[in-house]
Design a protein around this motif. Structure first.
Motif, PDB file in Angstrom:
ATOM      1  N   VAL A 140      79.649  52.143  52.803  1.00 60.20           N
ATOM      2  CA  VAL A 140      78.975  52.509  54.037  1.00 60.20           C
ATOM      3  C   VAL A 140      79.791  53.708  54.434  1.00 60.20           C
ATOM      4  CG1 VAL A 140      77.885  50.434  54.535  1.00 60.20           C
ATOM      5  CG2 VAL A 140      80.211  51.091  55.394  1.00 60.20           C
ATOM      6  N   PHE A 141      79.000  54.577  55.538  1.00 57.85           N
ATOM      7  CA  PHE A 141      79.416  55.762  56.061  1.00 57.85           C
ATOM      8  C   PHE A 141      79.967  56.793  54.956  1.00 57.85           C
ATOM      9  CE2 PHE A 141      80.368  52.548  59.361  1.00 57.85           C
ATOM     10  CZ  PHE A 141      79.669  52.848  60.228  1.00 57.85           C
ATOM     11  N   SER A 142      78.918  57.054  53.874  1.00 57.13           N
ATOM     12  CA  SER A 142      78.912  57.853  52.952  1.00 57.13           C
ATOM     13  C   SER A 142      80.284  57.608  51.929  1.00 57.13           C
ATOM     14  CB  SER A 142      79.192  59.297  53.642  1.00 57.13           C
ATOM     15  OG  SER A 142      78.130  59.736  54.359  1.00 57.13           O
ATOM     16  N   GLY A 143      80.353  56.319  51.643  1.00 58.65           N
ATOM     17  CA  GLY A 143      81.453  55.774  51.094  1.00 58.65           C
ATOM     18  C   GLY A 143      82.833  56.012  51.535  1.00 58.65           C
ATOM     19  N   ASN A 144      83.139  56.040  52.886  1.00 56.34           N
ATOM     20  CA  ASN A 144      84.271  56.091  53.533  1.00 56.34           C
ATOM     21  C   ASN A 144      84.676  54.560  54.040  1.00 56.34           C
ATOM     22  OD1 ASN A 144      84.889  58.911  53.400  1.00 56.34           O
ATOM     23  ND2 ASN A 144      83.403  59.336  55.084  1.00 56.34           N
ATOM     24  N   ALA A 145      83.914  53.680  53.694  1.00 57.28           N
ATOM     25  CA  ALA A 145      84.278  52.436  54.423  1.00 57.28           C
ATOM     26  C   ALA A 145      83.277  51.382  53.609  1.00 57.28           C
ATOM     27  CB  ALA A 145      83.781  52.179  55.678  1.00 57.28           C
ATOM     28  N   PHE A 146      83.540  50.130  53.454  1.00 59.57           N
ATOM     29  CA  PHE A 146      82.632  49.374  52.857  1.00 59.57           C
ATOM     30  C   PHE A 146      82.364  48.206  53.709  1.00 59.57           C
ATOM     31  CE2 PHE A 146      86.917  47.223  52.610  1.00 59.57           C
ATOM     32  CZ  PHE A 146      86.679  45.861  52.481  1.00 59.57           C
ATOM     33  N   ALA A 147      81.247  47.410  53.627  1.00 60.43           N
ATOM     34  CA  ALA A 147      80.717  46.238  54.356  1.00 60.43           C
ATOM     35  C   ALA A 147      80.499  44.946  53.354  1.00 60.43           C
ATOM     36  CB  ALA A 147      79.269  46.607  55.028  1.00 60.43           C
ATOM     37  N   ASN A 148      80.470  43.918  53.890  1.00 61.48           N
ATOM     38  CA  ASN A 148      80.177  42.574  53.122  1.00 61.48           C
ATOM     39  C   ASN A 148      78.876  42.165  53.923  1.00 61.48           C
ATOM     40  OD1 ASN A 148      82.506  42.861  51.583  1.00 61.48           O
ATOM     41  ND2 ASN A 148      83.800  41.353  53.173  1.00 61.48           N
ATOM     42  N   LEU A 149      77.824  42.161  53.272  1.00 56.83           N
ATOM     43  CA  LEU A 149      76.459  41.850  53.877  1.00 56.83           C
ATOM     44  C   LEU A 149      76.272  40.487  53.324  1.00 56.83           C
ATOM     45  CD1 LEU A 149      73.955  42.897  55.318  1.00 56.83           C
ATOM     46  CD2 LEU A 149      73.248  43.700  52.751  1.00 56.83           C
ATOM     47  N   CYS A 150      75.815  39.520  54.313  1.00 52.77           N
ATOM     48  CA  CYS A 150      75.466  38.294  54.141  1.00 52.77           C
ATOM     49  C   CYS A 150      73.821  38.324  54.271  1.00 52.77           C
ATOM     50  CB  CYS A 150      75.896  37.350  55.063  1.00 52.77           C
ATOM     51  SG  CYS A 150      75.786  35.447  55.031  1.00 52.77           S
ATOM     52  N   ILE A 151      73.290  37.729  53.164  1.00 48.77           N
ATOM     53  CA  ILE A 151      71.818  37.437  53.052  1.00 48.77           C
ATOM     54  C   ILE A 151      71.331  36.121  53.341  1.00 48.77           C
ATOM     55  CG2 ILE A 151      69.521  38.267  51.891  1.00 48.77           C
ATOM     56  CD1 ILE A 151      71.338  40.441  50.400  1.00 48.77           C
ATOM     57  N   LYS A 152      70.657  35.800  54.260  1.00 45.05           N
ATOM     58  CA  LYS A 152      70.646  34.395  54.581  1.00 45.05           C
ATOM     59  C   LYS A 152      69.090  33.938  53.993  1.00 45.05           C
ATOM     60  CE  LYS A 152      73.443  34.424  58.675  1.00 45.05           C
ATOM     61  NZ  LYS A 152      73.641  34.186  59.904  1.00 45.05           N
ATOM     62  N   SER A 153      68.266  34.898  53.624  1.00 42.55           N
ATOM     63  CA  SER A 153      66.938  34.419  53.262  1.00 42.55           C
ATOM     64  C   SER A 153      66.838  33.720  51.696  1.00 42.55           C
ATOM     65  CB  SER A 153      66.140  35.595  53.008  1.00 42.55           C
ATOM     66  OG  SER A 153      66.634  36.439  52.041  1.00 42.55           O
ATOM     67  N   GLU A 154      65.803  32.950  51.633  1.00 43.84           N
ATOM     68  CA  GLU A 154      65.862  32.205  50.361  1.00 43.84           C
ATOM     69  C   GLU A 154      65.698  33.128  49.035  1.00 43.84           C
ATOM     70  OE1 GLU A 154      63.123  28.709  47.839  1.00 43.84           O
ATOM     71  OE2 GLU A 154      62.528  29.651  49.762  1.00 43.84           O
ATOM     72  N   ILE A 155      65.057  34.080  48.988  1.00 46.50           N
ATOM     73  CA  ILE A 155      65.219  35.276  48.220  1.00 46.50           C
ATOM     74  C   ILE A 155      65.685  36.344  48.491  1.00 46.50           C
ATOM     75  CG2 ILE A 155      63.444  36.510  46.780  1.00 46.50           C
ATOM     76  CD1 ILE A 155      61.234  34.368  47.224  1.00 46.50           C
ATOM     77  N   LYS A 156      66.509  37.010  47.501  1.00 45.62           N
ATOM     78  CA  LYS A 156      67.158  38.273  47.689  1.00 45.62           C
ATOM     79  C   LYS A 156      66.719  39.240  46.847  1.00 45.62           C
ATOM     80  CE  LYS A 156      70.026  34.710  49.277  1.00 45.62           C
ATOM     81  NZ  LYS A 156      69.874  33.260  48.849  1.00 45.62           N
TER      82      LYS A 156
END
Length: 321
Positions: free
Chosen positions: A135-151
């Motif tokens: 994220v932020f143009s590659g200057n940071a990272f994020a761990n994204l939690c996807i809670k839906s049945e289908i991703k």
């Protein structure tokens, strides 16, 4: 239950990008404990489709239809979502390129799925389903939690290695009804005689350090020797030295080649945002403190107009051209 991966073809052939996607999908399927199914849209012969099985696709669904002869968001979305529902796909994976970015949100809405855009690693966990993305143009990272049945995931280009995992070939031809095409394509013009910037494995890019449009000859010559695409920074295209179709950066094309030459480019944040996915960056700049050197694996401090001819000579010798 399955992991579905959409693989693009270029005139009936799969490129490295598609094999990377299948390899990634196969690993995700292994983590979940299900099969990998590849869906191809358009005319591709069975021999070419069979290549996908070598990288972990247990089934290849080939979709051909007149209304899918040219890319249309609505029709492609309908076709992929239909296959996903028929194959009970819990994860749908596309490339994070122009086509994938156009399709993924629409598919997510159709399937009532959560969307993870631009992921660049395997999921950190399955329960809960957590993916990693820059994220932020590659200057940071994020761990994204996807809670839906289908991703629905889009994979950043050049972020996963190609892994061979041969399986028996199973090809299924699918006839899918799509909504009435509301887009009328009167003419299609494809660029020829030049490597597409977004598909190139090697990119030679120039910036203001090239000083003039008249100085571009050695850069183009180097690209010819290496079988590379040419690119430029935004100031160069704004000045009219090169066409806007070559502009890379946050406001231009986002690319992720194996090798990126930044020649006479200072490395502003906006430019690096478009090329940070490159595996290797080689920078040439007179300013030893230029930001581009922080992103580059290899750097040459010097005048691009003096360094380039020497590079051309050296590569000609190595390549025997």
């Amino acid at each position: 239950m399955s992991v579905l991966v959409f693989v693009e073809n270029w005139d009936g052939r799969f490129k490295k990008l598609s094999l990377e996607l299948v390899s990634y999908a196969s690993k995700v399927a292994g983590m979940i404990g299900c099969n990998t199914i590849a869906v191809s849209i358009g005319k591709v012969d069975d021999a070419e489709l069979s290549r996908l099985a070598a990288y972990g696709a247990s089934k290849i669904v080939s979709v051909e239809s007149e209304c899918l002869a040219v890319f249309d968001n609505q029709n492609f979305t309908s076709a992929i979502a239909t296959v996903a529902m028929k194959q009970d796909a819990k994860v749908v994976i596309l490339s994070n390129n122009n086509m994938g970015k156009a399709l993924a949100p629409r598919i997510a809405v159709k399937l009532k799925a959560g969307l993870g855009a631009g992921v660049s690693r395997l999921p950190l966990s399955i329960e809960p389903f957590v993916v990693y993305k820059k994220v932020f143009s590659g200057n940071a990272f994020a761990n994204l939690c996807i809670k839906s049945e289908i991703k629905v995931l889009t994979l950043a280009q050049n972020s996963f290695e190609i892994i061979e995992n041969p399986l028996p070939v199973v090809i299924e031809k699918a006839g899918i009804e799509t909504p009435e095409n509301k887009t009328i394509v009167k003419d299609t013009q494809k660029q020829s005689g030049k490597i597409l910037l977004t598909d190139a494995e090697v990119v030679i890019s120039g910036g203001r350090g090239m000083k003039s449009a008249d100085n571009w000859g050695p850069l183009v010559e180097l690209a010819d020797i290496l079988g590379a695409a040419t690119a430029c920074s935004r100031p160069v295209s704004d000045e009219g030295w090169r066409g806007h179709e070559e502009h890379t950066g946050q406001t231009g094309k986002i690319i992720a080649p194996n090798l990126y030459f930044a020649i006479g480019i200072s490395g502003a944040t906006q430019h690096l945002a478009g090329v940070s996915g490159s595996k290797y960056i080689v920078a040439i700049n007179t300013d030893k403190d230029a930001p581009i050197f922080e992103a580059a694996q290899y750097g040459i401090i010097g005048d691009a107009l003096k360094v380039l001819p020497k590079l051309v000579e050296a590569f000609r010798e190595v390549k025997g051209k």
